[in-house]
Design an enzyme around this catalytic site. Structure first.
Site, short mmCIF file in Angstrom:
data_model
loop_
_atom_site.label_atom_id
_atom_site.label_comp_id
_atom_site.label_asym_id
_atom_site.label_seq_id
_atom_site.Cartn_x
_atom_site.Cartn_y
_atom_site.Cartn_z
N CYS A 109 0.62 -1.42 0.14
CA CYS A 109 0.16 0.11 -0.40
C CYS A 109 0.53 1.72 0.05
O CYS A 109 0.73 2.43 -0.31
CB CYS A 109 -0.97 0.14 1.03
SG CYS A 109 -2.48 1.58 0.97
N CYS B 196 -6.12 -2.68 7.26
CA CYS B 196 -7.02 -2.50 7.22
C CYS B 196 -8.49 -3.06 6.65
O CYS B 196 -9.66 -2.32 7.21
CB CYS B 196 -7.06 -1.07 5.82
SG CYS B 196 -6.47 -1.08 4.71
#
Length: 363
Positions: free
Chosen positions: A106, A202
């Site tokens: 990410c 997440c």
């Protein structure tokens, strides 16, 4: 850093750290723009509610902080990119019996590539995040360094950054302790000041990554035998994606002694259990190797290496690849426990991050 009339794009998750990062940059005289990256929708992960980073509450909190600071705020949608560059590789890695760290991908592909380019398009000189790490410019090079607060240091998940990216990045919290960051948030009465830190991935807010993978793929994974190191069947597993190297709990095997997962055999669809001492190995090979600063040295390098986020780096000799993106070989001075494919091996020289790569296998 000359911050006169400089513009910074602040990546805001709706948490306390990015809130304080925005406040610190504004106080330093930067012209700041706050933004939140919308990374996934419910149907991607099968959740009825959003987890961290992309929930409605998080964006509301981020917006409230930017209003209090007095800076503009935007939401950028990168759901498709996140699916392609983070979620899909995450799932594929588990399907290959690896244990990936999606935060690294990410950072590499979303925050410091796509969002970084967005910052440049907007005319921003810098991109800013709430990571606990530091950047130092010296002798014409930009170095990634550990945070002052070592208990919160996040340099491990940032090793894939380039010098070019570092030269346009600011980590305002690198010189602060977490307690100081919370104090700043409280003093400014930010709605995020008492928000707890997110602990899970997440897009797997409940921590059950195996269930998330099954929902994402809309399939179940075949069960098979659990065997000891001699090949004797001692139990049954419910899919290799449910296991990782070093695992002891949740094995469902009755034994006279503690047993640990030491191997996941895709060809035989077997989970191999053995003794704790069988988890210790000295050598490993990493792929996709990245060297941060300057020209990569030839041959061997003495440094310290960290093989997972919570691992304490240990002295080793690293045989570097001939070129960026190649395979490197790492030999530790002492055997290390549970070297796991899919995790990253990150090289340190003191508090400076030299580079790293993804663990391909232990030798």
């Amino acid at each position: 850093m000359d911050n006169k009339k400089k513009t910074a794009l602040i990546a805001m998750s709706g948490g306390v750290d990015s809130s304080v990062a925005a406040e610190l940059m504004a106080k330093r005289g930067f012209s700041c723009i706050g933004c939140t990256m919308r990374l996934y929708e419910n149907d991607m992960i099968g959740e009825d509610l959003f987890g961290t980073c992309c929930s409605l509450k998080d964006t509301q909190d981020a917006r409230a902080v930017t209003e209090k600071i007095g800076i503009p705020y935007y939401i950028y949608h990168y759901e498709n990119e996140f699916r392609e560059m983070v979620i899909e590789p995450f799932v594929c890695s588990y399907e290959k019996c690896e244990t990936p760290n999606p935060c690294i991908r990410c950072n590499k592909y979303l925050k410091f590539d796509i969002l970084y380019k967005k910052a440049m398009e907007l005319g921003c000189e810098y991109i800013v995040t709430g990571h606990y790490a530091r950047i130092e410019e010296k002798d014409g090079h930009f170095y990634l360094k550990k945070a002052v607060d070592l208990s919160k240091d996040q340099s491990y998940v940032l090793y894939d950054l380039t010098e070019e990216q570092l030269s346009h990045t600011v980590f305002p919290l690198g010189d602060f302790h977490k307690t100081e960051a919370r104090q700043i948030a409280e003093e400014n009465e930010f709605v995020t000041s008492h928000k707890s830190d997110s602990q899970d991935i997440c897009f797997v807010p409940d921590g059950d990554y195996a269930s998330m993978i099954k929902r994402y793929r809309n399939k179940d994974y075949p069960g098979g035998d659990i065997v000891d190191k001699d090949g004797n069947v001692i139990g049954h597993h419910n899919g290799l994606i449910n296991y990782t190297i070093g695992q002891r709990r949740g094995l469902g095997v009755a034994a006279e002694k503690r047993l640990y997962v030491t191997k996941l055999d895709i060809e035989k669809n077997q989970v191999v259990l053995s003794d704790n001492e069988d988890l210790f190995k000295t050598d490993l090979t990493v792929r996709d190797f990245h060297w941060i600063t300057g020209e990569m040295p030839k041959g061997d390098v003495r440094c310290s290496v960290k093989i997972r986020y919570k691992h304490k780096e240990q002295p080793a000799t690293v045989t570097l690849p001939e070129k960026e993106g190649g395979m490197a070989h790492i030999s530790f001075d002492e055997p290390q426990r549970a070297i796991t494919a899919g995790q990253s091996a990150v090289l340190y020289d003191g508090d400076i991050v030299l580079g790293g790569g993804i663990i391909d296998h232990a030798d």
